[in-house]
Design an enzyme around this catalytic site. Structure first.
Site, PDB file in Angstrom:
ATOM      1  N   GLY A 133       2.443   2.052  10.809  1.00 47.98           N
ATOM      2  CA  GLY A 133       3.418   3.135  10.697  1.00 47.98           C
ATOM      3  C   GLY A 133       4.119   3.474  12.006  1.00 47.98           C
ATOM      4  N   GLU A 148      -5.575  -4.914  10.395  1.00 51.35           N
ATOM      5  CA  GLU A 148      -4.541  -3.905  10.615  1.00 51.35           C
ATOM      6  C   GLU A 148      -4.859  -3.125  11.885  1.00 51.35           C
ATOM      7  OE1 GLU A 148      -2.352  -2.814   6.762  1.00 51.35           O
ATOM      8  OE2 GLU A 148      -4.139  -1.572   6.847  1.00 51.35           O
ATOM      9  N   LYS A 196       0.090   4.325  -0.256  1.00 55.06           N
ATOM     10  CA  LYS A 196      -0.489   5.528   0.359  1.00 55.06           C
ATOM     11  C   LYS A 196      -0.230   6.746  -0.535  1.00 55.06           C
ATOM     12  CE  LYS A 196       0.149   3.241   4.730  1.00 55.06           C
ATOM     13  NZ  LYS A 196       0.186   3.318   6.173  1.00 55.06           N
ATOM     14  N   SER A 255       3.253  -2.307  10.417  1.00 55.87           N
ATOM     15  CA  SER A 255       4.696  -2.378  10.684  1.00 55.87           C
ATOM     16  C   SER A 255       5.335  -3.702  10.269  1.00 55.87           C
ATOM     17  CB  SER A 255       4.997  -2.065  12.157  1.00 55.87           C
ATOM     18  OG  SER A 255       4.625  -0.730  12.458  1.00 55.87           O
ATOM     19  N   ASN A 283       0.865  -1.180   0.000  1.00 50.93           N
ATOM     20  CA  ASN A 283       0.000   0.000   0.000  1.00 50.93           C
ATOM     21  C   ASN A 283       0.904   1.233   0.000  1.00 50.93           C
ATOM     22  OD1 ASN A 283      -1.762   2.087   0.523  1.00 50.93           O
ATOM     23  ND2 ASN A 283      -2.202   1.462   2.628  1.00 50.93           N
TER      24      ASN A 283
HETATM   25  P1  PGA Z   1       2.859   0.135   7.609  1.00 48.70           P
HETATM   26  O1  PGA Z   1       1.404   0.408   6.973  1.00 48.70           O
HETATM   27  O2  PGA Z   1       3.354  -1.138   7.023  1.00 48.70           O
HETATM   28  O3  PGA Z   1       3.683   1.345   7.188  1.00 48.70           O
HETATM   29  O4  PGA Z   1       2.669   0.052   9.090  1.00 48.70           O
HETATM   30  C1  PGA Z   1       0.517  -0.645   6.775  1.00 48.70           C
HETATM   31  C2  PGA Z   1      -0.746  -0.131   6.134  1.00 48.70           C
HETATM   32  O5  PGA Z   1      -1.157   0.999   6.435  1.00 48.70           O
HETATM   33  O6  PGA Z   1      -1.370  -0.822   5.320  1.00 48.70           O
END
Ligand code: PGA
Length: 254
Positions: free
Chosen positions: A174, A168, A12, A214, A10
């Protein structure tokens, strides 16, 4: 290697068209992985350009990060399932925690998006997860149940392949703090039971459930080895082709 895993990136609100093409130029040097489905969710702008430039290797499927609730019309800023499909994408994220908690999307709105996605022939990746406050208040099951039921109750699926669910936990996204193995197994089995209740055991037991929050090369082998985990939804660690490639390799070992 005993199960087909999904490794989903993802992106973003990262990557211009050029940066997205550079990523794929590097990723495309890899061999197609065996028994791993690789998905990337770029922003809409990059998504359209990638398909047009034929920049994406055949072993990567694309998805959008959001979708409209309608098929077309006067809805400034919205993008329909048909538009997403015309950009070469087959998947769409629905209910990512950033859309629930930062943009403020409601359960009811997400239900409309999910139904519109399915009707338009896209595979929704429905994201669910509790906040830290909700976990500390002992409300994990209540929150996950509500998110699943409001999005899925009464929905008819063509088969297990027409839906993916991602767990999630909001506090793990994050933050560098991933959920531990027991927490993942507990919530994934809760999700699995709900899916079996909603869709019957055959379809409910075959829908892929991903963990996200994460995920990185250092923790993914342990997470991917959990019996309840069918793959990962990865934010930060999906942005660099080398790191993302490591995650694909780890999934291929399962
Ligand atoms: P992250 O995000 O791996 O940076 O924690 C996961 C997500 O938001 O799908």
């Amino acid at each position: 290697m005993s199960k087909t895993m999904i490794v989903a990136g993802n992106w973003k609100m990262f990557k211009t068209i050029e940066e997205a093409q550079t990523f794929f130029a590097e990723l495309a040097r890899r061999q197609a992985p065996a028994a791993v489905k690789v998905l990337i969710f770029p922003n809409y702008v990059a998504l359209g350009a990638l398909a047009a430039a034929k920049a994406v290797p055949a072993w990567v499927a694309l998805g959008a990060q959001d979708v409209a609730t309608k098929t077309e019309g006067a809805f400034t800023g919205e993008v329909s399932p048909a538009m997403i499909k015309s950009a070469g994408a087959t998947y769409v994220l629905i209910g990512h925690s950033e859309r629930r908690h930062i943009i403020g999307e409601s359960d009811a709105l997400l239900r409309e998006k999910l139904e519109n996605a399915l009707a338009g022939g896209l595979i929704p990746v429905l994201c669910v997860g509790e906040t830290l406050e909700e976990r500390q208040a002992g409300r994990v099951e209540a929150v996950i149940s509500r998110q699943l039921e409001s999005a899925l109750k009464g929905v008819s699926l063509a088969g297990a392949g027409s839906l993916v669910v991602a767990y999630e936990p909001v506090w793990a996204i994050g933050t560098g703090v991933n959920a531990n193995n027991d927490q993942i197994e507990e919530v994934h089995s809760m999700i699995r039971n709900h899916l079996a209740n909603l869709f019957g055991t055959e379809i409910g037991n075959a829908i892929a459930i991903l963990y996200g929050g994460s995920v990185k090369p250092a923790n993914f082998a342990a997470i991917a080895a959990l019996p309840s985990v069918n793959g990962g939804l990865i934010g930060g660690a999906s942005l660099k082709p080398a790191t993302f490639g490591e995650l694909i390799d780890i999934a291929a070992e399962r």
